[in-house]
Design a protein around this motif. Sequence first.
Motif, PDB file in Angstrom:
ATOM      1  N   HIS A 146      12.547  18.682   7.880  1.00  0.00           N
ATOM      2  CA  HIS A 146      11.904  19.494   6.775  1.00  0.00           C
ATOM      3  C   HIS A 146      11.474  18.915   5.770  1.00  0.00           C
ATOM      4  N   LEU A 147      10.374  19.081   4.823  1.00  0.00           N
ATOM      5  CA  LEU A 147      10.049  18.779   3.826  1.00  0.00           C
ATOM      6  C   LEU A 147      10.423  20.052   2.758  1.00  0.00           C
ATOM      7  N   ASP A 148      11.469  19.803   2.050  1.00  0.00           N
ATOM      8  CA  ASP A 148      12.051  20.853   1.120  1.00  0.00           C
ATOM      9  C   ASP A 148      11.339  20.762  -0.135  1.00  0.00           C
ATOM     10  N   ASP A 149      11.325  22.051  -0.553  1.00  0.00           N
ATOM     11  CA  ASP A 149      10.582  22.416  -2.102  1.00  0.00           C
ATOM     12  C   ASP A 149       9.292  21.733  -2.094  1.00  0.00           C
ATOM     13  N   PHE A 150       8.557  22.160  -1.120  1.00  0.00           N
ATOM     14  CA  PHE A 150       7.096  21.523  -1.059  1.00  0.00           C
ATOM     15  C   PHE A 150       6.337  22.014  -2.454  1.00  0.00           C
ATOM     16  N   GLY A 151       5.581  20.979  -2.914  1.00  0.00           N
ATOM     17  CA  GLY A 151       4.669  21.662  -4.026  1.00  0.00           C
ATOM     18  C   GLY A 151       5.083  21.323  -5.430  1.00  0.00           C
ATOM     19  N   GLN A 176       1.766  12.940   7.493  1.00  0.00           N
ATOM     20  CA  GLN A 176       1.277  12.354   8.959  1.00  0.00           C
ATOM     21  C   GLN A 176       1.957  11.100   9.339  1.00  0.00           C
ATOM     22  N   GLU A 177       2.351  10.337   8.503  1.00  0.00           N
ATOM     23  CA  GLU A 177       2.980   9.032   8.970  1.00  0.00           C
ATOM     24  C   GLU A 177       4.437   9.295   9.341  1.00  0.00           C
ATOM     25  N   ILE A 178       5.350  10.160   8.614  1.00  0.00           N
ATOM     26  CA  ILE A 178       6.429  10.360   8.933  1.00  0.00           C
ATOM     27  C   ILE A 178       6.809  11.456   9.913  1.00  0.00           C
ATOM     28  N   ASP A 179       5.757  12.115  10.156  1.00  0.00           N
ATOM     29  CA  ASP A 179       5.788  13.291  11.406  1.00  0.00           C
ATOM     30  C   ASP A 179       6.768  14.461  10.995  1.00  0.00           C
ATOM     31  N   MET A 180       6.637  14.976   9.636  1.00  0.00           N
ATOM     32  CA  MET A 180       7.311  15.959   9.253  1.00  0.00           C
ATOM     33  C   MET A 180       6.743  17.366  10.324  1.00  0.00           C
ATOM     34  N   GLN A 181       7.755  17.843  10.640  1.00  0.00           N
ATOM     35  CA  GLN A 181       7.545  19.311  11.585  1.00  0.00           C
ATOM     36  C   GLN A 181       7.521  20.708  10.740  1.00  0.00           C
ATOM     37  N   VAL A 182       8.117  20.718   9.615  1.00  0.00           N
ATOM     38  CA  VAL A 182       8.381  22.093   9.021  1.00  0.00           C
ATOM     39  C   VAL A 182       8.314  21.616   7.351  1.00  0.00           C
ATOM     40  N   ILE A 183       7.427  22.541   6.721  1.00  0.00           N
ATOM     41  CA  ILE A 183       7.324  22.494   5.380  1.00  0.00           C
ATOM     42  C   ILE A 183       7.976  23.875   4.693  1.00  0.00           C
ATOM     43  N   LYS A 184       8.882  23.536   3.722  1.00  0.00           N
ATOM     44  CA  LYS A 184       9.509  24.816   3.117  1.00  0.00           C
ATOM     45  C   LYS A 184       8.831  24.900   1.656  1.00  0.00           C
ATOM     46  N   ILE A 185       8.099  26.268   1.523  1.00  0.00           N
ATOM     47  CA  ILE A 185       7.245  26.441   0.211  1.00  0.00           C
ATOM     48  C   ILE A 185       8.340  26.681  -0.742  1.00  0.00           C
ATOM     49  N   ASP A 186       8.219  26.131  -1.963  1.00  0.00           N
ATOM     50  CA  ASP A 186       9.200  26.309  -2.886  1.00  0.00           C
ATOM     51  C   ASP A 186       9.365  27.706  -3.567  1.00  0.00           C
ATOM     52  N   ARG A 187      10.465  28.114  -3.971  1.00  0.00           N
ATOM     53  CA  ARG A 187      10.901  29.559  -4.325  1.00  0.00           C
ATOM     54  C   ARG A 187       9.809  29.789  -5.628  1.00  0.00           C
ATOM     55  N   GLY A 218      13.250  31.442  -1.000  1.00  0.00           N
ATOM     56  CA  GLY A 218      13.507  32.626  -2.328  1.00  0.00           C
ATOM     57  C   GLY A 218      12.826  34.031  -2.188  1.00  0.00           C
ATOM     58  N   VAL A 219      12.515  34.354  -0.871  1.00  0.00           N
ATOM     59  CA  VAL A 219      12.096  35.780  -0.771  1.00  0.00           C
ATOM     60  C   VAL A 219      13.041  36.889  -1.218  1.00  0.00           C
ATOM     61  N   GLU A 220      12.610  37.586  -2.257  1.00  0.00           N
ATOM     62  CA  GLU A 220      13.490  38.539  -2.704  1.00  0.00           C
ATOM     63  C   GLU A 220      13.002  40.088  -2.876  1.00  0.00           C
ATOM     64  N   THR A 221      11.621  40.179  -2.482  1.00  0.00           N
ATOM     65  CA  THR A 221      11.328  41.548  -2.668  1.00  0.00           C
ATOM     66  C   THR A 221      10.111  41.607  -1.141  1.00  0.00           C
ATOM     67  N   PRO A 222      10.306  43.069  -1.027  1.00  0.00           N
ATOM     68  CA  PRO A 222       9.358  43.445   0.029  1.00  0.00           C
ATOM     69  C   PRO A 222       7.896  42.957  -0.291  1.00  0.00           C
ATOM     70  N   LEU A 223       7.633  43.002  -1.560  1.00  0.00           N
ATOM     71  CA  LEU A 223       5.962  42.749  -1.859  1.00  0.00           C
ATOM     72  C   LEU A 223       6.112  41.375  -1.329  1.00  0.00           C
ATOM     73  N   GLN A 224       6.684  40.364  -1.604  1.00  0.00           N
ATOM     74  CA  GLN A 224       6.648  39.000  -1.305  1.00  0.00           C
ATOM     75  C   GLN A 224       6.570  38.850   0.326  1.00  0.00           C
ATOM     76  N   LEU A 225       7.584  39.470   0.987  1.00  0.00           N
ATOM     77  CA  LEU A 225       7.451  39.432   2.410  1.00  0.00           C
ATOM     78  C   LEU A 225       6.186  40.100   3.023  1.00  0.00           C
ATOM     79  N   ASP A 226       5.597  40.968   2.342  1.00  0.00           N
ATOM     80  CA  ASP A 226       4.437  41.455   3.115  1.00  0.00           C
ATOM     81  C   ASP A 226       3.086  40.513   2.834  1.00  0.00           C
ATOM     82  N   ALA A 227       2.939  39.656   1.602  1.00  0.00           N
ATOM     83  CA  ALA A 227       2.182  38.901   1.553  1.00  0.00           C
ATOM     84  C   ALA A 227       2.475  37.619   2.390  1.00  0.00           C
ATOM     85  N   LEU A 228       3.621  37.291   2.650  1.00  0.00           N
ATOM     86  CA  LEU A 228       3.769  36.265   3.597  1.00  0.00           C
ATOM     87  C   LEU A 228       3.497  36.528   4.853  1.00  0.00           C
ATOM     88  N   ARG A 229       3.463  37.917   5.383  1.00  0.00           N
ATOM     89  CA  ARG A 229       3.460  38.113   6.579  1.00  0.00           C
ATOM     90  C   ARG A 229       2.009  38.192   6.699  1.00  0.00           C
TER      91      ARG A 229
END
Length: 819
Positions: free
Chosen positions: A706-711, A721-732, A766-777
Amino acid sequence: MTLNIRYLWEKHGNALDLQDALKHGLIPAPNQFYLAVINRDGLGVANSVGGTPIDASDRDYFDFHQHNPSMALRVEPQLSISRRSGHIVIRFTRRMETANGAFDGVISVGVEPSFMASFNDEGNLNPRDFISIRHDNGALLVSEKGRNIRGSQVHVQPPVFNGDSGVMRMEKDKYKDRDARIVAWHRLPGYPLVSYVGLSEADMLAAQEGPIRGYRQFAELSSMLFLLMAAIGTWFSVRMASRKRQADEIRQTYQLAIDEAREGFFTMRALYGDDDELQDFMIEDCNSRGASMVGHSKSELVGRKLSERPLLQALELALPAFRHAMENGFCEDEFEVADPRPGIPAWIHRRLIRSGAGLAVTLRDITESRESQELLIKSANTDALTGLPNRYWLLNSLPTLLRTARNRNSAMAVLFIDLDNFKLANDRFGHAVGDKLLGMAAGRLKSVIRTGDEVVRLGGDEFTVLLNTVEHAGEVESVATRITEAFAEPFRILGHSLVVGCSIGISLFPEDGLDADTLIQKADIAMYASKADKKGLFRFYNDELYQRIRSKLDAEEELAHAIASRQFEVHYQPRADTRSGEIRGFEALVRWMHPVRGMILPSHFIAMAESTGSIVALGSLVMQSVFEQLAQWRDAGETLVPVSINISPSQLDAGGVDHQIQSLLEQYDMQPELIEVELTESVMMSEAESIVEQIANIRKMGVKLHLDDFGTGYSSLSRLQEIDMQVIKIDRAFVSRLGTSNQADVLVKTIVLMAKELHMEIIAEGVETPLQLDALRHLECNEVQGYLIARPVSPKEATALLRQRFLLDASKPEAEPPA
């Protein structure tokens, strides 16, 4: 041996391989020497015997060096049993330190007592003689005994020796076998050891019985021989003439031998005054070599008094040694010639032996050996890279300088200097540039100090400046200002322009301390305060700084104790499928369960663990706990989901993370798909070969990365691409602004689209509100994690979440913001 190993440790660290050193003949074979390197945690990380690591943290010598800053060689005050070889050994140990002077472990050399006695041929001992070595505390370390001595102890009580050396008679009631002995002893300068020999008085007297018996028989036969002597008188006269010729030939041969000898030789007769006081010596004979060594011919010396031709010393210096030899039968010393001329040695070894009413004197030129010795001493006291005096010189010379300052009632100052940003320059441009930079830094320091002051390199990027004479604090400020201004100028090295400042801590004698260790320690404290306030400054020591550093050290010590006593508990925060709300995994988050303050969050101790290096041990504890928990869930029949573990840059710098994960997978028979590793962007951008290799090995095991706190960092698409990361975690930080900022929506959308194009999964933190969840969906993010889903929970509560499976509920109220 220990100095060599300490150097290899400082150079190679945990990569030190004593078996390889043994293979190349750099250390002796482990037949009577057992060498081991113990790290700061008490674990034997390298040894000359081989085998699995041994915990030495309970050993007295480890505790001694852990709490004693002395770098000197220590002799353990009693025999001990080597845990690896099982043999009884005398243990010699030396402390190791990191570049900043912190305790880094111990070098241990176990030497079998038989080696210490190997200089003596057992066949040379009479049946009741012995040779021994004792510690100053009375403990017997080595004993070589004649065949008639039984038991390990010869003495009723350990003997007491007064003075550095001597000879005495010890009564029979001092020995278990009731045999009086003549004992001679000698203390080893600088070490707590005394060697001594005991010769049986009875055996020595018995050796004289044979000659006495022969004399008695000779007396009985003398009358008979007297009659025969008359008969052979004529024949004997002829033989006398022949013998005289032989004696003349022998005398000539002897004279030729001593004249051609490499040592100077003198025979001298003692001259006494009317009061029977020894006043002078007459040179009766000498060889050519001896005459040349004092700058004269043989004819100029024979028949002259010592007072007329002093033997390489002024008469007042020579006579005491000559008198000592006459009184005690022997004297041996070395001295430097005050004013050597061409052809005259600079250093002389002198031996004087009483012979009848005079002395036999031998002189040997030891100039070359003394120069070699002084060269070795200089090498031991000089830093090879910069040519400056080193830490060893400082620890041995500073006490003398302080005594001199105290005697003349003057002040001194100690400046502790640490280069700012040196590690960044060294890591970026390589060790060749780093070494060149240290050499240039040493030159700048020497260029701005006063005549008579000293610059010392302690190690790494740390230097010390000694101001030997200080009238007032303004002088010290002036020197410190010149140093900071000198380091404000960029260093130009191999086409690079490097800006490397320095932070300076200052302690004053006698205000801040009266001994070397205290002054260095307080200057070090002031330096750390200077670096913490703002790099490129200087600070004088005061008690407020000490209390601040003391509090920090206490906190670090408390953290180290907490790790050792496993006061930490791993909590688990779930991740859920963005659409269905089904649990997809956990992130392992460590909590400090303090016995007094209760649960402490990572924000209060992770930074300290990183700065002190404790994060390595803490990270290992977290990994072990995660594997244990997964195994418990599996054995209880729970449906398992992957658990992600955060790996810090310090853990990867220390090395071995890949081996640790592989070992735990095998130990717990765990599927690699159940373990995921979270790395920061700074780790991903590292080009260090060891770090890249560890990450590649972890990926090959089948463990997700996992690439943590991306951005929030400085990632590049090529490295993804070189390291072949499989997951990106978008920072809160991005997720928290979803739905409130068009710019935030665009950034998150861009990250999601990029990840999909790279065939990578997306987790939003860092998902804390339904509004954030709807946007991510709406953005089709794969998984979400945050207080809206669930807070980090204990293992027991995490078990309940596993059984619940689905964590999202449309009617679920908005979660509280994080504390």
